[in-house]
Design a protein around this motif. Structure first.
Motif, mmCIF file in Angstrom:
data_model
loop_
_atom_site.group_PDB
_atom_site.id
_atom_site.type_symbol
_atom_site.label_atom_id
_atom_site.label_comp_id
_atom_site.label_asym_id
_atom_site.label_seq_id
_atom_site.Cartn_x
_atom_site.Cartn_y
_atom_site.Cartn_z
ATOM 1 N N SER A 252 0.823 -1.206 0.000
ATOM 2 C CA SER A 252 0.000 0.000 0.000
ATOM 3 C C SER A 252 0.856 1.254 0.000
ATOM 4 N N PHE A 253 0.186 2.401 -0.134
ATOM 5 C CA PHE A 253 0.824 3.700 0.045
ATOM 6 C C PHE A 253 -0.223 4.677 0.581
ATOM 7 N N TYR A 254 0.263 5.819 1.114
ATOM 8 C CA TYR A 254 -0.598 6.796 1.785
ATOM 9 C C TYR A 254 -0.435 8.168 1.139
ATOM 10 N N PHE A 255 -1.530 8.934 1.100
ATOM 11 C CA PHE A 255 -1.487 10.268 0.517
ATOM 12 C C PHE A 255 -2.611 11.103 1.106
ATOM 13 N N LYS A 256 -2.467 12.413 1.011
ATOM 14 C CA LYS A 256 -3.441 13.321 1.615
ATOM 15 C C LYS A 256 -4.688 13.443 0.754
ATOM 16 N N ASN A 257 -5.841 13.537 1.422
ATOM 17 C CA ASN A 257 -7.085 13.836 0.732
ATOM 18 C C ASN A 257 -7.428 15.314 0.929
ATOM 19 N N PRO A 258 -8.499 15.814 0.288
ATOM 20 C CA PRO A 258 -8.802 17.249 0.382
ATOM 21 C C PRO A 258 -9.118 17.748 1.788
ATOM 22 N N SER A 259 -9.395 16.846 2.728
ATOM 23 C CA SER A 259 -9.656 17.263 4.106
ATOM 24 C C SER A 259 -8.407 17.238 4.976
ATOM 25 N N GLY A 260 -7.271 16.808 4.429
ATOM 26 C CA GLY A 260 -6.014 16.913 5.138
ATOM 27 C C GLY A 260 -5.570 15.686 5.897
ATOM 28 N N PHE A 261 -6.443 14.680 6.059
ATOM 29 C CA PHE A 261 -5.976 13.416 6.607
ATOM 30 C C PHE A 261 -5.610 12.494 5.448
ATOM 31 N N MET A 262 -5.299 11.230 5.734
ATOM 32 C CA MET A 262 -4.745 10.364 4.693
ATOM 33 C C MET A 262 -5.739 9.321 4.199
ATOM 34 N N ASN A 263 -5.557 8.944 2.951
ATOM 35 C CA ASN A 263 -6.128 7.716 2.412
ATOM 36 C C ASN A 263 -4.990 6.732 2.162
ATOM 37 N N GLU A 264 -5.257 5.471 2.456
ATOM 38 C CA GLU A 264 -4.328 4.387 2.144
ATOM 39 C C GLU A 264 -5.010 3.477 1.137
ATOM 40 N N LEU A 265 -4.324 3.154 0.066
ATOM 41 C CA LEU A 265 -4.821 2.217 -0.929
ATOM 42 C C LEU A 265 -3.887 1.025 -0.975
ATOM 43 N N GLY A 266 -4.460 -0.190 -0.978
ATOM 44 C CA GLY A 266 -3.601 -1.360 -0.921
ATOM 45 C C GLY A 266 -4.190 -2.581 -1.588
ATOM 46 N N TRP A 267 -3.429 -3.647 -1.503
ATOM 47 C CA TRP A 267 -3.792 -4.931 -2.104
ATOM 48 C C TRP A 267 -3.057 -6.048 -1.370
ATOM 49 N N GLY A 268 -3.704 -7.214 -1.259
ATOM 50 C CA GLY A 268 -3.025 -8.425 -0.834
ATOM 51 C C GLY A 268 -3.010 -8.696 0.649
ATOM 52 N N GLY A 269 -3.940 -8.102 1.407
ATOM 53 C CA GLY A 269 -3.934 -8.288 2.852
ATOM 54 C C GLY A 269 -4.279 -9.708 3.278
ATOM 55 N N ARG A 270 -3.695 -10.127 4.417
ATOM 56 C CA ARG A 270 -4.005 -11.451 4.967
ATOM 57 C C ARG A 270 -5.115 -11.341 6.007
#
Length: 300
Positions: A252-270
């Motif tokens: 995954s990776f993390y980045f800021k959204n328009p409200s200033g906190f983060m979104n994390e997008l990922g794949w492959g979780g156990r």
């Protein structure tokens, strides 16, 4: 058992609804649906009526967490359990349930002061397949794992948070004691699960907002890469570079959204192991982008 089964929906207060529409549709790939007024938008990622509700109120933070309960009997039993434990609970009206597109809802607060909505019977629109806001290789992984996970910035002691969410049927505990270069002591992070997703809720140290991040999982790794390209192309600030967690093993990776906190997008979780263990660092990657780290995991 009367217990929470998934993270069903989240209500967010935002200041820039237009920016969120573009971000949700063109970056994340969510379906943006008009709400009952110009100040409301719904975000879909599967057959549910919505997974995220955006309300333009200027707060740019969490308004409510919707946690699902299986059905009527479990809903009644949960209400009785919470009241017996001394937790203040209010059963919502029919109008309040309909506003949330569910059959029944009850309202309470967790020890941090966050608004919790326990519900059963979400509106599932099987006649309205999910229509992504941009091209995608596949879709979002939801199903029995709920729509993803959230990390919240704690305002109470871990023991009190753990005791409260144990009443709701979540399990887990401290899974990271992570050294960070900007802090003198390792950061402790608590992770709680209730289904096949490794964690549903997580709690970190105090920070500027109630939410640290929201996580969505794609069905294919290509969509993580595509989203990363779109984030870079649109000059969205990356906060944590791509990598793999040690606990849930998502890439995954993390980045800021328009409200200033983060979104994390990922794949492959156990899935959760069902046993306690902790880690000091991630498997690989996830390097922080220091100039974009202000306000995250640092006392406000």
């Amino acid at each position: 058992m009367s217990e929470v089964t998934e993270l069903g929906y989240v209500t967010l207060g935002v200041s820039d609804l237009k920016a969120w529409e573009h971000f949700a549709g063109r970056i994340l790939g969510l379906e943006v649906v008009p709400g009952e007024s110009e100040a409301v938008r719904y975000l879909r990622m599967d057959y549910w009526h919505h997974r995220i509700k955006l309300v333009q109120d200027g707060s740019d933070d969490l308004l409510a967490i919707g946690l699902r309960i299986a059905g009527v009997l479990e809903f009644r039993a949960m209400s009785q359990r919470l009241e017996a434990a001394g937790v203040s609970v209010r059963i919502g009206s029919k109008a309040e349930a309909e506003e949330r597109q569910v059959l029944e809802v009850m309202f309470l607060q967790d020890p941090n002061g966050y608004s919790i909505e326990l519900f059963h019977g979400p509106l599932v629109q099987y006649d309205k397949p999910f229509y992504p806001g941009r091209r995608m290789h596949a879709g979002f992984k939801t199903g029995s794992g709920g729509f993803g996970h959230m990390m919240l910035n704690r305002r109470a002691e871990f023991e009190d948070i753990h005791a409260f969410y144990s009443l709701l049927g979540l399990r887990g505990g401290i899974e990271y004691k992570m050294p960070l270069p900007m802090l003198p002591d390792p950061v402790e992070l608590m992770f709680l699960h209730c289904n096949t997703r490794q964690h549903t809720l997580a709690f970190g140290p105090p920070a500027e907002k109630g939410i640290n991040h929201m996580f969505f999982e794609y069905d294919r790794i290509e969509d993580v890469g595509l989203a990363h390209d779109l984030v870079k192309f649109n000059q969205v600030p990356v906060v944590i570079e791509p990598g793999s967690h040690a606990n849930d093993q998502n890439f995954s990776f993390y980045f800021k959204n328009p409200s200033g906190f983060m979104n994390e997008l990922g794949w492959g979780g156990r899935q959760p192991t069902g046993q306690s263990e902790y880690y000091q660092r991630d498997s690989f990657g996830h390097g922080p982008v220091m100039e974009n780290m202000k306000g995250f995991m640092v006392p406000a």
